[in-house]
Design an enzyme around this catalytic site. Structure first.
Site, PDB file in Angstrom:
ATOM      1  N   TYR A 121       7.511  -3.071   9.663  1.00 63.61           N
ATOM      2  CA  TYR A 121       6.369  -3.901   9.231  1.00 63.61           C
ATOM      3  C   TYR A 121       6.759  -4.730   7.992  1.00 63.61           C
ATOM      4  CZ  TYR A 121       2.275  -4.933   6.432  1.00 63.61           C
ATOM      5  OH  TYR A 121       1.360  -5.567   5.631  1.00 63.61           O
ATOM      6  N   ARG A 152       4.580  11.138   5.327  1.00 59.99           N
ATOM      7  CA  ARG A 152       4.552  10.190   6.420  1.00 59.99           C
ATOM      8  C   ARG A 152       5.831   9.353   6.322  1.00 59.99           C
ATOM      9  NH1 ARG A 152      -0.816   6.543   6.396  1.00 59.99           N
ATOM     10  NH2 ARG A 152       0.309   5.652   4.642  1.00 59.99           N
ATOM     11  N   ILE A 179      -9.279  -8.035   5.010  1.00 60.65           N
ATOM     12  CA  ILE A 179      -9.046  -8.911   3.845  1.00 60.65           C
ATOM     13  C   ILE A 179      -9.436 -10.349   4.192  1.00 60.65           C
ATOM     14  CG2 ILE A 179      -7.358  -9.660   2.124  1.00 60.65           C
ATOM     15  CD1 ILE A 179      -5.787  -7.077   2.691  1.00 60.65           C
ATOM     16  N   SER A 229       3.128  -8.381   1.499  1.00 62.50           N
ATOM     17  CA  SER A 229       2.831  -6.985   1.196  1.00 62.50           C
ATOM     18  C   SER A 229       3.844  -6.418   0.208  1.00 62.50           C
ATOM     19  CB  SER A 229       2.923  -6.197   2.502  1.00 62.50           C
ATOM     20  OG  SER A 229       2.989  -4.826   2.247  1.00 62.50           O
ATOM     21  N   THR A 235      -8.194  -6.926  16.775  1.00 59.67           N
ATOM     22  CA  THR A 235      -8.600  -5.888  15.819  1.00 59.67           C
ATOM     23  C   THR A 235      -9.715  -6.386  14.906  1.00 59.67           C
ATOM     24  OG1 THR A 235      -6.842  -6.593  14.320  1.00 59.67           O
ATOM     25  CG2 THR A 235      -6.339  -4.735  15.754  1.00 59.67           C
ATOM     26  N   ARG A 262      -0.378   5.131  -5.701  1.00 55.81           N
ATOM     27  CA  ARG A 262      -0.511   3.758  -5.215  1.00 55.81           C
ATOM     28  C   ARG A 262      -1.380   2.942  -6.163  1.00 55.81           C
ATOM     29  NH1 ARG A 262       2.996   5.255  -2.799  1.00 55.81           N
ATOM     30  NH2 ARG A 262       3.442   5.320  -0.570  1.00 55.81           N
ATOM     31  N   LYS A 275       7.311  -9.038   7.094  1.00 53.43           N
ATOM     32  CA  LYS A 275       6.766  -9.813   5.969  1.00 53.43           C
ATOM     33  C   LYS A 275       7.914 -10.479   5.195  1.00 53.43           C
ATOM     34  CE  LYS A 275       2.450  -8.866   6.705  1.00 53.43           C
ATOM     35  NZ  LYS A 275       1.523  -9.936   7.124  1.00 53.43           N
TER      36      LYS A 275
HETATM   37  N1  UDP Z   1      -2.533   9.037   2.799  1.00 54.99           N
HETATM   38  C1  UDP Z   1      -2.880  10.361   3.041  1.00 54.99           C
HETATM   39  N2  UDP Z   1      -3.750  10.639   4.059  1.00 54.99           N
HETATM   40  C2  UDP Z   1      -4.300   9.662   4.846  1.00 54.99           C
HETATM   41  C3  UDP Z   1      -3.943   8.321   4.592  1.00 54.99           C
HETATM   42  C4  UDP Z   1      -3.060   8.047   3.566  1.00 54.99           C
HETATM   43  O1  UDP Z   1      -2.412  11.274   2.354  1.00 54.99           O
HETATM   44  O2  UDP Z   1      -5.072   9.981   5.762  1.00 54.99           O
HETATM   45  C5  UDP Z   1      -1.625   8.709   1.694  1.00 54.99           C
HETATM   46  C6  UDP Z   1      -0.390   7.952   2.118  1.00 54.99           C
HETATM   47  O3  UDP Z   1       0.637   8.841   2.489  1.00 54.99           O
HETATM   48  C7  UDP Z   1      -0.069   7.129   0.867  1.00 54.99           C
HETATM   49  C8  UDP Z   1      -1.443   6.852   0.250  1.00 54.99           C
HETATM   50  O4  UDP Z   1      -2.311   7.838   0.815  1.00 54.99           O
HETATM   51  O5  UDP Z   1       0.672   7.899  -0.053  1.00 54.99           O
HETATM   52  C9  UDP Z   1      -1.976   5.475   0.597  1.00 54.99           C
HETATM   53  O6  UDP Z   1      -1.849   5.283   1.985  1.00 54.99           O
HETATM   54  P1  UDP Z   1      -2.487   4.050   2.746  1.00 54.99           P
HETATM   55  O7  UDP Z   1      -2.204   4.242   4.211  1.00 54.99           O
HETATM   56  O8  UDP Z   1      -3.909   3.901   2.345  1.00 54.99           O
HETATM   57  O9  UDP Z   1      -1.706   2.786   2.198  1.00 54.99           O
HETATM   58  P2  UDP Z   1      -0.122   2.470   2.133  1.00 54.99           P
HETATM   59  O10 UDP Z   1       0.287   2.782   0.723  1.00 54.99           O
HETATM   60  O11 UDP Z   1       0.572   3.305   3.151  1.00 54.99           O
HETATM   61  O12 UDP Z   1      -0.078   1.011   2.422  1.00 54.99           O
END
Ligand code: UDP
Length: 326
Positions: free
Chosen positions: A140, A281, A12, A116, A35, A220, A144
């Site tokens: 995390y 996750r 970003i 965030s 990074t 999302r 923030k």
């Molecule tokens: N996600 C997924 N597989 C991946 C990465 C992300 O299913 O390899 C899902 C994740 O669980 C969330 C959405 O995609 O529901 C967006 O995830 P991302 O990590 O891009 O952004 P976040 O919302 O976690 O900031």
């Protein structure tokens, strides 16, 4: 007007540096390149420095006197923040405090912060307004939230003027093809889908198919990184013109599920996405959706590239241009 941009070599940050140049600002990038990527830095003013060193922050401001600071540099992986919270709290808080100390010493009072949607946790209502209670669901997001609290106290006590921008899901790549997303490891959905199409050893996993959403996968609010970048330039201009300090959501007010994103990738690329379905996750909430009313009202901001197709197409062009099998 000269702006110091920490993390200007990141995803970003680098797009925002481009937007700041376009808006006529002089930019100094401060990055430790842990990074970030040198090839993503536009312009000549680059300091390789570490925000954990007060001395390096101080010398940056004496070498390049600045009118404002944008603070992108941060650890950003939710999963890692659960495994190693000490690292997250130390890095994200101490670096922000050192930066603010350096600003106060140098008499700089204008600050834009990368916050965030993670500060909200699992929302009670969507779309999420900025006034929604803050209950971060992971370390995390806590970092923030803590920095935002510090900014409010510093504003009251020292006259700091700040805008904290709460990003929803940044996606896509510079439509001009010069910049894009380069995380290693990559944890984000859209680049992971695209990389599963380009790299033999990468298989996509859907994290959770039992969410209380229409298709069971998480929803999302994806926002094009160049729209985010433009919002930073606008926020800085408005703050310099006298806008009050505060927090602003940056999202499109439109949600897509993981399955919807996968289908759109198949449509845009003409390829079939293979995936397996896995468990949720840790720390992932079912739905995040931004209200963008405040961004529109305070900044006059209108996302221009944030339809799903444009986000995926620009990201796909970027990933393909960097990959021999593209
Ligand atoms: N996600 C997924 N597989 C991946 C990465 C992300 O299913 O390899 C899902 C994740 O669980 C969330 C959405 O995609 O529901 C967006 O995830 P991302 O990590 O891009 O952004 P976040 O919302 O976690 O900031």
């Amino acid at each position: 007007m000269r702006v110091l941009v920490t993390g200007g070599a990141g995803y970003i940050g680098s797009h925002t540096v481009k937007a700041l140049h376009t808006a006529g600002f002089e930019v100094v990038v401060f990055d430790n390149f842990s990074t970030g990527h040198r090839e993503l830095v536009m312009g000549r003013n680059v300091i390789e420095g570490d925000l954990m060193s007060k001395h390096e922050v101080r010398s940056a401001f004496s070498e390049f006197p600045c009118d404002a600071v944008m603070h992108f540099a941060s650890l950003i992986q939710v999963g890692e923040s659960f495994r190693d919270p000490q690292r997250y709290y130390t890095a994200n808080l101490i670096s922000s405090l050192n930066l603010l100390d350096g600003m106060l010493e140098a008499g700089i009072d204008t600050f834009i912060f990368s916050s965030s949607a993670a500060v909200y946790g699992d929302p009670e209502d969507v779309p999420i307004l900025e006034t929604h209670p803050l209950r971060p669901a992971n370390p995390y997001g806590q970092t923030k939230y803590f920095v935002e609290s510090i900014l409010q106290d510093y504003a009251r006590a020292y006259g700091l003027r700040f805008i904290s921008l709460r990003y929803f899901n940044a996606a896509g790549a510079d439509p001009g093809g010069e910049l894009g997303e380069l995380h290693e490891p990559e944890t984000h959905l859209i680049p992971n889908i695209l990389r599963s199409l380009l790299e033999k050893d990468k298989t996509l996993e859907i994290f959770g198919t039992d969410f209380p959403t229409p298709d069971g996968t998480a929803v999302r609010d994806y926002i094009h990184v160049s729209d985010l970048a433009g919002a930073h330039a606008l926020a800085l201009q408005k703050l310099l013109e006298g806008l009050e300090s505060g927090v602003i959501n940056l999202g499109a007010n439109h949600g897509y599920s993981v399955r919807e994103v996968i289908h759109k990738v198949e449509e845009v690329t003409g390829r079939t996405v293979e995936y397996r379905e896995g468990p949720r996750r840790r720390g992932d909430v079912p739905v995040l959706l931004a209200s963008k009313a405040r961004a529109e009202k305070w900044l006059g901001w209108r996302p221009r590239h944030s339809d799903l197709e444009t986000m995926i197409r620009t990201a796909w062009e970027w990933h393909r241009s960097r990959h021999p099998r593209g």
